[in-house]
Write an enzyme that holds these catalytic residues in place. Structure first.
Site, PDB file in Angstrom:
ATOM      1  CB  CYS A  85      -0.819   0.034   1.273  1.00  0.00           C
ATOM      2  SG  CYS A  85      -1.167  -1.591   1.896  1.00  0.00           S
ATOM      3  NE  ARG A  87       4.430   4.897  -2.866  1.00  0.00           N
ATOM      4  CZ  ARG A  87       5.418   4.093  -2.503  1.00  0.00           C
ATOM      5  NH1 ARG A  87       5.173   2.914  -1.983  1.00  0.00           N
ATOM      6  NH2 ARG A  87       6.665   4.475  -2.655  1.00  0.00           N
ATOM      7  CG  PHE A 107      -1.031  -2.884  -5.569  1.00  0.00           C
ATOM      8  CD1 PHE A 107      -1.295  -4.209  -5.890  1.00  0.00           C
ATOM      9  CD2 PHE A 107      -0.439  -2.086  -6.532  1.00  0.00           C
ATOM     10  CE1 PHE A 107      -0.971  -4.720  -7.128  1.00  0.00           C
ATOM     11  CE2 PHE A 107      -0.105  -2.600  -7.776  1.00  0.00           C
ATOM     12  CZ  PHE A 107      -0.376  -3.920  -8.079  1.00  0.00           C
ATOM     13  CG  ASN A 144       3.200  -0.303   2.774  1.00  0.00           C
ATOM     14  OD1 ASN A 144       3.008  -1.382   2.232  1.00  0.00           O
ATOM     15  ND2 ASN A 144       4.040   0.607   2.301  1.00  0.00           N
ATOM     16  N   GLY A 145       2.356  -3.484   4.702  1.00  0.00           N
ATOM     17  CA  GLY A 145       3.285  -4.578   4.967  1.00  0.00           C
ATOM     18  C   GLY A 145       2.589  -5.903   5.124  1.00  0.00           C
ATOM     19  CD  GLU A 202      21.724 -11.975 -10.796  1.00  0.00           C
ATOM     20  OE1 GLU A 202      21.366 -12.978 -10.189  1.00  0.00           O
ATOM     21  OE2 GLU A 202      21.719 -10.835 -10.307  1.00  0.00           O
ATOM     22  CD  GLN A 217      17.979 -20.052  -9.577  1.00  0.00           C
ATOM     23  OE1 GLN A 217      18.481 -19.006  -9.170  1.00  0.00           O
ATOM     24  NE2 GLN A 217      18.714 -21.064  -9.963  1.00  0.00           N
ATOM     25  CE  LYS A 261      20.350 -19.992  -6.336  1.00  0.00           C
ATOM     26  NZ  LYS A 261      21.711 -19.576  -6.252  1.00  0.00           N
ATOM     27  CD  GLN A 291      29.098 -15.571  -2.108  1.00  0.00           C
ATOM     28  OE1 GLN A 291      28.402 -16.175  -1.305  1.00  0.00           O
ATOM     29  NE2 GLN A 291      30.128 -14.852  -1.728  1.00  0.00           N
TER      30      GLN A 291
END
Lengths: 1504, 484
Positions: free
Chosen positions: A18, A48, A232, A252-253, A913, A961, A964, A970
């Site tokens: 939100c 938002r 949202f 918001n969370g 990536e 992914q 994982k 890494q």
């Protein structure tokens, strides 16, 4: 509890995120202006929020403010209601079901209850609204909205007491109506009932709130404060109740630990007593929390209860959402004691959160410990405080601004409307922490296990033979010892593997399974960021506590009488200490968890007995229960520890006894991370894995561990490894503390019967049924019988092989067997379709049912079609993609072979990536192209530049992914050679870290922003969001569709990987069948399916797999592992070691030479797949793929298969098909409207034509506001198209902007563009900066000091590759995160500065926050350390602090001079003026590895 | 896990073989000793694959990566325990197996394979040396009687397994010594026979009864066998040799390879062979027809006996030096190989058709008429004109394999069903006659020792299940943790 769903969609997993904000007049003067400002703020945060398939229906928005007495006085006057003075009456804002009878019944109940509480109803007022405003879906469910006026008949009742009465009344009535009023169906809702505040909200868009409620346009509506919220949501099922603000908070969370929090609340509520409420009132009031409500609603309810129950609001917030204190060495003793004390009362409600709260007397905001949701504030010289998710949401003349800032992680800000002042964090918290002697209480009562006396004697290590029997009985395999225990004992790390999983789900395996294998770990994607448990260790904690919890409405010293355990894996020493604490008041009871193996029924009986014993023990005063399955022999089989703990935990919850004792498990069957995660996740505070410990000691004694590892070291290494593994498990869901993870049940169950779940794992998501207790007993006894065979037998002294991580003939079954790999390679290299069909047959007609799809067969509902009428191979080929595998994990040869093959067939390869070498954009002479059609944007952002994005047909945002999910990655330094270093803008030899979250996606609205950025960066590319299958992926997909993605990829958990912890590889995520079906079903339900293309991947190996994927809803498919095998991969599973012997997954030149892959073979593979698919289409009567998509009604369970477990599975949710819903379109047909037609860049581009077309430099000027987002991005795209990565000469297009810039200012800004901003900017400043220049300074007519002003938001220069920036003011959290080349000057920054940075130069001329340089592997930062405390703020894991050298001083001085030149910085000016004084205060931060590489380079130069 | 990148730094190394000139002077095994350290170093080359193709390539399902790892760590006891969990007789396979494991070793895609077979031999010899290989009689006897007919590797493996399961096992052997082809088909220079004797001794101690010189069907009737035993397992091999029916086949001096090899093996064992029937290559031109392992064994034996020349013919075309595209890894490589016997001297001929044995005046063979071929398709050839010639030949050895088991006698009496090829047909190792089982070449047709052991083990389990309804004996492709 379990509501049978007809599809895979799980309503409880819906998510929202939100925009929030508030406007306050600190002096307490009420005005309409405040309301007006707040609503404007709301309207300016529309981006938002979101809308669903119907753009007129918003996800919900609302406003809360103080009771507008003037308005109500006028209105009541007209209604003939005699309203008393302000503060002496309560107003309810009620949503009634519109049917007259039901409404009347509700009012009747309310009337009766009010009378019971000696309250009197003065009357009702119909709230005037404009029915034309909401969207159709919202209108369909619109309630009848009325206000009720209530007074108390009691004399001398103060306002607090009135509030308490109203609170009791509201809960009492809501419960009652919910239970007893027919026809209500949960629709009656009291948005607010208070004498202090009122809430106007609804299923509205932000710009509809004002129009809908006439009151909000009325100048009599006046308040001194207002709080707004825009939602949202991932779903579009209209629900007016879900709009915020709630009664005390706007959130918001996400609360990730909600399940555990609620389970514990149940017992806590049972223990409640209060002097402020009578017992009768408490009864009316409770329960306040309810699993049927959203996480935010529950948090709100608890905030309300605790505040009204007598605690200051700020204290309640600190108690529920504590800042990170465990590892904070600089926190003062009293505050730490406060948190320690409250940890014994309440587990943190853990998750990312920006919380705005008010009780009508105070209003404030706080952030969770991670601070991942932005909050910026501004105080004006006329007494206003504005806090919001963004700056620029209300116009404030700059000369009025007194102070601007941001909320920092864990910090709080409050406006006190009674004292008329703004209170800052320290002030608020020290007054609360000093209020009671928490420190003394803790010192006196709390016990630290670590400090307790050592036990006198330890049990000896069992003999070899005895240990072997025990290991077998508890289910160990030799693989567990070799791949799990030994690496943990030797290296204290979680073991790593690669290439994903291809073994059966537990519920399909014919091999006896560990119970925990039926549980899949949840992980965060999109709606919620995972945490980096290594680089951001400071926010995480493994501490756990044991003992009894007391009444949470009180505070006494006894509340803290608990045992503090620093981490949950007990050694024998720890366990013995624990049971020695009788004299300290900890009374333990060991409950034996075994059963007679003669009959399968005995297991369930044993569970009941164990539960009864536990209950009895607590009633008789025990406060420490130890569930132990140690005592086994041939007559006593172990009850699985997970089953025992789950059953006891839930039994005690049910009996309201749970918080009266701590639970510890003595487990023979716990050895790998996931075992601990599940046992703790279902209720244990600590686990003593005695067989694992004995095994380690035996290994050490036998000399089977590497040199220098004795038994003690092995045990402590193992504890650390599991601890680290647990941090990883928690962090991938975004949970920071073990205390709140404990019993939070962050799992999905796959393959257990609802009966088992109800008894042992109640509330866990469980969608496809599965094994009952007897089946589980049968399965577990198979392992037990290997240990204790039914007759004597000369056994070989070996454990069973396992064979899960490495294929073994006597082990677990796998899809990719030697025969399969061989036939696939041979058939494609020879181009032999017949041989391919042999291969396909091995997969399609598996004897061992490994995949869910192997249990399905077609239902033929149409006449077959002639093969020649079926869509052609060529047309089908365009729907294929290869997986996202980076150049870095793959060799160049392997990577480009795939690209060439995909370009030949018109499919899409994926860059993965890691950027892409520009060379690959040039075609070969024979017409081949190595350019990847899909360019990936992952969390590391390596090589993501304007030019890279410009060269994409599709841009894929990797949220997770399969192998994982929820974790970062890494690339070790030894894999970063010169070439990879160049492509990734990194230093060769220096390791590269991809963070677990995207640091610009902490929530769904952030994802929408990134999509918007990327659309601006390349208007012609499809935007693809890659998700991983888990429960709730459907709702996430709906959210992603609403965030305007074009393609959604649902990856199965089986997908490959270059490296992943084994426990993630095996225990996280679901197969694509479930996730894809869920996504397709949920998108249909939300009428969003026709707006997106659905893709799926994850070990798709044959045409049949593709056919099933299509029938379940995918119109495009990804194939990676099979393509790699065709290139030569032989499933070595050593990608992470760089030793791939066939040159596929290695950078070692010697091994790369051995690569033999050929694009022709890859082309053969895809042609074969398409041909096989066509044959199936013909058989089923489909002539085109489109007509086949989502026809799950063409699938059924194959009844001919004979497999005992499969028959327990209920496939119907996966195969759900709704013809009605399908009418809206089962595949992508409608393009997304992204609103980029009117972006500011369009004007900039137009004005830049002289530069773009005729190479004439231009200077532009423009105003800018916060709704102008991604400014400069589209312009850069135009430059990249024309001029490539080189762009234009410096300052060629110079653009002066004035105002508040929206998010992503200057994102992917390329060479030749300079943006000069007078004003301020929001989050993601300079994201992916690709060569451009950014200058920002505050308005020239300001009155505040620039260097104390927060001028740009969080996460600046994320993934920047090159460019310069000069910032005349301070920045927020995560400045220059993952920067690989930007040079920037800034005057102060927040926490986590230069995190994961790999290159560039950062100069900070002011204060820095905590955790500076975490994961920083390259580049240099120079800090002006005026206060001399910088060192304390660093994360020194990878960096060292040094005195700058001459060369460095030159850099600092040059850049600072530029800074002064561009921004007129005052700080900069004084530094340049008194350079010799300032010089000494600079500290140089340089990563160890980077330094070594630089020195090496220097040396090489000298010798050359 | 072994050394992560061992394969990048260490080359393949086997024990030295003695020089050909030296070794043809005796019948001792040709390899020198190898140190434990060297074996461990070789084991470090193992890549511990995610999908170990060697483990699949081995007919026994030997858990190769794990014993390699144990050897790498010099944990020989564990290596032995791993090895014996799948293989009753590693001392046989460690010497004479053609090692399909090595041809499917992942390393062999582009580098020489791990020396799996030699590591196996090192493990078992170390185990014998350390005294870990001990007779382990079962703790309880079931009271069931099982007859095993034939004491080749299949029969022996089955006997060991069934005895372990507690049954009374009697092994019948028509020859005078135990071992079947293992004993009389394989020359000592490949495996010295004390290796078999050592194992027999242990098996006897474990309680297995061996009856040699008993030809079941002749010396004891099939009915007697059925009456006295609860189950019968036939492991009588595929013993009817393929013949070469060309003119002159009936001449003197033309023999089946097995006749020749058996005689020599008996001689090495100290038996006296009647001079009248004795086959000796000394001073002769020897022709070996057939290019398989048996042919090689004949070559090696003839050289040791002192042949003037040894010539070998094969009518198939010479295999390529490298794998063809149609014969990729991990398939058995159809490539040119040189056996140790070939190293010792032999004229090898391919694409050559043997047309006629030519007699001398005494009706004894003195030559072989051959012609070179040109293969025009996998099944068709043309004779190359003017290439016909006669090769000197005093002793011709036919080594072109076995056709099928001997039907006459026991198989007929029992009435077991045979396949078209003449091998016994089974379902779950049981023939159409209840209680009668079959394993090894008698069922599979001629094959490798390692396959015989494998079949013996698997069949033993089936017998155990037949007798006891379930079995704790291990199978190669199933976990003990299987739940039905």
């Amino acid at each position: 509890m379990h509501r049978k769903e007809e599809s895979l969609h799980v309503p409880s997993l819906e998510r929202d995120a939100c925009g929030v904000g508030c406007v306050v007049n600190i002096n307490g003067e009420a005005s309409y202006q405040i309301i007006d400002d707040a609503i404007s703020m709301l309207e300016n945060m529309e981006h938002r929020g979101a809308t669903g398939s119907d753009p007129a229906t918003g996800d919900g928005a609302g406003i809360m403010f103080r009771i507008p007495h003037k308005l109500f006085a006028r209105e009541c006057d007209e209604l003939g209601i005699d309203l008393p003075e302000s503060g002496q009456y309560g107003v309810g804002m009620f949503f009634f079901p519109p049917e007259a009878e039901v409404k009347a019944e509700c009012k009747k109940v309310f009337q009766t209850h009010a009378e019971e509480l000696k309250l009197r109803i003065l009357g009702y007022r119909e709230v005037p609204v404009d029915h034309q405003v909401p969207g159709q879906a919202a209108i369909d469910t619109q309630p009848s909205i009325e206000q009720v006026f209530v007074v108390s008949d009691e004399e001398d009742l103060d306002q607090d007491a009135l509030e308490r009465k109203l609170f009791v009344l509201r809960n009492y009535t809501t419960h009652f109506i919910g239970h007893y009023v027919p026809g209500n169906d949960g629709r009656f809702y009291a948005a607010s009932l208070s004498s202090r505040v009122i809430i106007y909200k609804g299923q509205l868009r932000t710009d509809q709130v004002r129009q809908f409620y006439y009151d909000l346009q009325d100048s009599y509506t006046r308040s001194s404060m207002a709080m707004v919220h825009s939602r949202f949501s991932t779903n579009t099922f209209p629900n007016w109740k879900l709009a915020q603000p709630f009664r005390f908070i706007a959130h918001n969370g996400e609360i990730n630990t909600i399940r555990g929090n609620l389970n514990k609340m149940k017992s806590k509520e049972a223990l409640m007593r209060s002097s402020l409420f009578t017992d009768t009132e408490l009864k009316m009031l409770l329960p306040v929390t309810d699993a049927a409500h959203s996480d935010s609603a529950n948090l709100d309810a608890l905030v309300e209860l605790l505040t009204i129950g007598g605690r200051p609001l700020a204290q309640v917030m600190m108690m529920l959402v504590p800042e990170a204190w465990q590892n904070n060495k600089s926190m003062d003793q009293n505050r730490k004691a406060f948190y320690k004390y409250h940890a014994s009362l309440m587990e943190p409600w853990d998750g990312p959160a920006a919380l705005f709260f008010t009780d009508g007397k105070q209003i404030g905001a706080t952030l969770d410990r991670n601070g991942l949701r932005p909050s910026r504030y501004c105080i004006t010289n006329d007494g206003k405080l504005i806090i919001a998710s963004e700056v620029g949401v209300i116009d404030i003349p700059s000369e009025k601004i007194e102070k601007r800032g941001r909320l920092e992680p864990g910090k709080m800000l409050i406006a006190d409307l009674e004292k008329n002042k703004v209170l800052f964090d320290d002030e608020i918290k020290s007054s609360i922490c000093d209020d009671k002697p928490y420190f003394d209480w803790i010192k006196e009562h709390r016990i630290k296990l670590r400090l307790m006396p050592e036990p006198k004697e330890l049990d000896p290590v069992p003999g070899e033979e005895e240990l072997l029997v025990k290991q077998k009985a508890y289910g160990y395999t030799s693989e567990d010892i070799k791949l799990i225990l030994r690496p943990m004992a030797e290296k204290a790390v979680e073991p790593v593997g690669s290439m994903g999983a291809d073994a059966p789900l537990a519920v399909l395996s014919k091999k006896s399974q560990h119970l925990s294998s039926y549980f899949k770990q949840f992980f965060a994607q999109v709606s919620n960021p995972p945490i980096d448990p290594i680089r951001e260790r400071l926010v995480m904690s493994l501490f756990t506590r044991l003992g009894e919890s007391l009444n949470i409405l009180e505070e006494t010293p006894e509340h803290t009488k608990q045992i503090h355990v620093s981490q949950p894996v007990l050694s024998q020493v720890g366990f013995k200490k624990l049971i020695q604490l009788e004299s300290r008041g900890f009374h333990h009871k060991i409950i034996g968890c075994t059963y007679n193996p003669d009959r399968y029924e005995n297991l369930e009986k044993a569970i009941d007995k164990i539960c009864a014993e536990a209950e009895q023990a607590i009633i008789s005063g025990k406060n420490l229960l130890i569930l132990s399955n140690r005592a086994i022999d041939e007559r006593h089989a172990p009850v699985p520890s997970l089953m025992a703990i789950g059953a006891v935990h839930h039994h005690l919850v049910k009996k309201n006894l749970r918080t009266r004792a701590g639970l510890v498990v003595e487990a023979g069957d716990a050895w790998e991370t996931h075992h601990f995660a599940t046992i703790i996740g279902y209720g244990a505070s600590a686990v003593y894995p005695f067989i694992a410990m004995d095994t380690l000691r035996a290994l050490a004694a036998a000399g089977r561990l590497q040199e220098g590892i004795d038994a003690d070291k092995a045990v402590s290494n193992y504890q650390n490894a599991i601890g680290y593994g647990l941090l990883k498990v928690m962090s991938k869901m975004g949970i920071s503390t073990l205390q709140s993870y404990q019993s939070a049940q962050i799992f999905e169950c796959i393959g257990l019967s609802q009966k088992v779940v109800n008894k042992c794992f109640r509330g866990t998501i469980n969608r496809i049924e599965g094994l009952d207790f007897q089946d589980l007993a049968k399965e577990h006894l198979a392992a037990f019988r290997v240990a204790y065979p039914e007759h004597a037998f000369a056994e070989s002294p070996l454990l069973p092989v396992g064979g899960y991580y490495q294929w073994r003939r006597r082990g677990e079954k796998h899809l990719l067997t030697p025969d399969v790999i061989h036939l696939l390679q041979k058939s494609t290299s020879l181009g032999d379709y017949k041989l391919y069909k042999k291969y396909a047959k091995l997969i399609n007609e598996q004897d061992d049912l490994i995949t869910l799809r192997s249990c399905l067969t077609y239902k033929k509902m149409r006449q077959p079609a002639p093969l020649e009428e079926v869509e052609s191979v060529e047309s089908i080929l365009r729907r294929f993609a290869t997986g996202a595998m980076s150049f870095g994990s793959l060799s160049h040869e392997a990577h480009s072979t795939l690209a060439i093959a995909m370009n030949r067939i018109g499919g899409k390869s994926n860059s993965g990536e890691g950027g892409e070498d520009e060379r690959r954009y040039i075609r070969h002479d024979n017409g081949d192209s190595e350019r990847s059609a899909v360019k990936q944007v992952a969390s590391g952002r390596f090589g993501v530049t304007s030019h890279y994005l410009t060269n994409a047909d599709e841009i894929q945002i990797k949220m997770a992914q399969g192998a994982k999910p929820g974790e970062g990655g890494q690339l070790p330094g030894h894999k970063v050679d010169n070439w990879i270093g160049k492509v990734r803008n990194a230093t060769p030899g220096v390791g590269l870290i991809s963070p677990p979250p995207h640091h610009d996606i902490y929530s769904i609205e952030d994802l929408a922003q990134l999509i918007y950025d990327l659309k601006n960066a390349n208007r012609f590319a499809r935007i693809n969001v890659k998700l991983v299958s888990e429960a709730g992926v459907g709702t996430i997909a709906a959210g992603v569709a609403k965030a305007k993605a074009d393609v959604i990829m649902i990856s199965g958990a089986d997908g490959g990987t270059g490296a992943s912890p084994l426990s993630s590889l095996r225990h996280t995520g679901l197969p694509w069948e479930i996730g894809l079906a869920e996504a397709h079903q949920t998108l249909l339900k939300n009428r969003l399916r026709n707006k997106v293309t659905l893709q799926t991947d994850g070990k798709i190996l044959t045409g049949r797999d593709i056919a099933i994927a299509t029938l379940l809803g995918a119109e495009e498919w990804g194939v990676a592992t099979a393509a790699l095998i065709v290139e030569g991969c032989i499933m070595m599973r050593k990608c992470h070691l760089n030793t791939c012997p066939v040159g596929v997954a290695t950078q070692n030149p010697e091994l790369r030479n051995l690569f033999t892959g050929d694009p022709d073979h890859v082309v053969n593979l895809f042609r074969f797949l398409a041909e096989e698919l066509r044959e199936i289409m013909a058989e089923l009567g489909f002539r085109s793929v489109n007509e086949m998509v989502g026809r799950a009604d063409f699938l059924q369970v194959d009844q001919n298969l004979d497999h005992w477990k499969m028959k327990k599975i209920d496939f119907s949710p996966i195969l759900a098909f709704d013809n009605q819903l399908s009418q809206t379109g089962r595949f992508k047909q409608v393009s997304q409207d992204l609103d980029i037609e009117k972006v500011l860049d369009r004007q900039l581009i137009k004005k830049s034509y002289p530069a773009l077309k005729n190479l004439i430099p231009v200077k532009l000027e423009s105003e800018i506001t916060n709704v102008d987002r991604s400014v400069g991005t589209m312009l850069s795209n135009e430059i990249s198209k024309r001029f490539g990565s080189k762009g234009l000469p410096d300052d060629f297009i110079y653009c002066k902007l004035t105002g508040s810039a929206g998010q992503s200012f200057g994102a992917f800004l390329t060479n030749g563009v300079t943006l000069e901003l007078e004003g301020e900017s929001n989050d993601y400043f300079g994201k992916g900066l690709s060569g451009g220049k950014l200058i920002v300074y505050p308005p020239r007519n300001r009155v505040f000091k620039a260097e104390e002003n927060i001028i740009i938001g969080n996460v600046a220069f994320y993934g920047g590759t090159i460019g310069e920036a000069f910032i005349n003011g301070r920045a927020g959290e995560r400045f220059a995160v993952r920067n690989s080349g930007v040079k920037a000057v800034v005057e102060g920054i927040g926490d986590h500065g230069c995190e994961y940075m790999t290159g560039g130069r950062i100069i900070v001329l002011g204060p820095t926050g905590k955790n500076f340089g975490a994961g920083m592997s390259g580049g240099i930062a120079y800090i002006l350390d005026a206060d001399g405390d910088f060192e304390k703020k660093c994360n020194t894991g990878m960096i060292s602090l040094e005195q700058p050298e001459e060369e460095d001083f030159q850099t600092i001085l040059d850049l600072t001079q530029k800074h002064v030149k561009y921004t007129g910085s005052e700080v900069g000016t004084s530094i340049v003026k008194s350079w010799d004084d300032y010089k000494k205060q600079f500290i140089k931060v340089i990563p160890h590895d980077y330094k070594a590489v630089l020195e090496q380079q220097k040396l090489e130069k000298v010798t050359a | 896990m072994g050394k992560v990148d061992g394969f990048l730094h260490i080359g393949r190394e086997l024990p030295q073989s003695r020089p050909p000139q030296e070794r043809i002077g005796d019948y001792k095994e040709i390899y020198e000793d190898f140190s434990a350290e060297k074996a461990a170093e070789q084991a470090a080359r193992c890549m511990d694959c995610g999908v170990p193709f060697c483990h699949n390539g081995c007919p026994l399902g030997n858990n190769i990566p794990e014993f390699n790892d144990a050897v790498y760590e010099q944990n020989w006891k564990m290596a032995y325990d791993i090895l014996r969990s799948t293989n009753n007789f590693p001392e046989f396979t460690g010497r004479i197996c053609p090692a399909p494991c090595e041809s499917s070793c992942v390393l062999s895609i582009n580098k020489p394979a791990v020396t799996i077979e030699n590591i196996e031999k090192e493990i078992i010899e170390k185990a014998f040396e350390e005294g870990w290989v001990k007779a382990q009689a079962p703790q309880n006897r079931t009271g069931r009687e099982v007859a095993i007919v034939g004491s080749g590797p299949a029969g022996l493996a089955a006997a060991a397994q069934l005895n372990k399961a507690g049954h009374h096992v009697t092994v019948f052997e028509k020859d005078d010594r135990i071992g079947g082809l293992l004993r009389y088909g394989i020359p000592d220079f490949k495996m010295e026979k004390w290796v078999i004797d050592r194992r027999m001794e242990l098996m006897k101690q474990e309680g297995i009864t061996f009856k040699t010189g008993v030809n079941v069907g002749k010396d004891i009737s099939a009915i007697e066998l059925r009456n006295n035993f609860d189950a019968i397992l036939l492991c009588t091999g595929s013993i009817v040799p393929r013949d070469l029916l060309i003119p002159g086949r009936d001449l003197d001096g033309i023999h089946y390879a097995m006749e020749y090899l058996t005689q020599q093996n008996k001689t090495v064992a100290g038996d006296q062979i009647d001079a009248a029937v004795k086959l000796d290559a000394v001073g002769k031109h020897v022709v070996v027809i057939g290019g398989g392992d048996t042919g090689s064994d004949c070559v090696g034996t003839a050289n040791r006996q002192g042949a003037i020349s040894v010539t070998q013919f094969q009518y198939r075309t010479a295999p390529p030096e490298k794998r063809k595209k149609s014969n990729p890894w991990p398939e058995w490589p159809m490539v040119m190989t040189t056996s140790s016997s070939h190293e010792e001297g032999c004229d090898r001929n391919w694409s050559t058709l043997t047309k006629e044995f030519v007699a001398d005046e005494n009706g004894k063979v003195k030559g072989l008429r051959v012609v070179d071929l040109e293969w025009v398709s996998p099944t068709e050839y043309l004779e190359i004109t003017d290439s016909e010639r006669i090769i000197p030949c005093d002793l011709a050895l036919i080594a072109i394999g076995y056709a099928h088991p001997l039907k006459e006698g026991l198989l007929d009496y029992l009435g077991v069903d045979l396949s078209k090829k003449g091998n016994i047909e089974v379902k779950d190792w049981q023939t159409n006659v209840p209680g009668v089982f079959a394993a090894g070449d008698v069922h599979r047709g001629q094959s490798l020792v390692v396959w015989a052991i494998s079949e013996g083990r698997e069949a033993a389990r089936a017998v155990d299940v037949y007798l006891e309804r379930n079995s704790l004996l291990e199978r190669k492709d199933h976990t003990r943790l299987m739940v039905h």
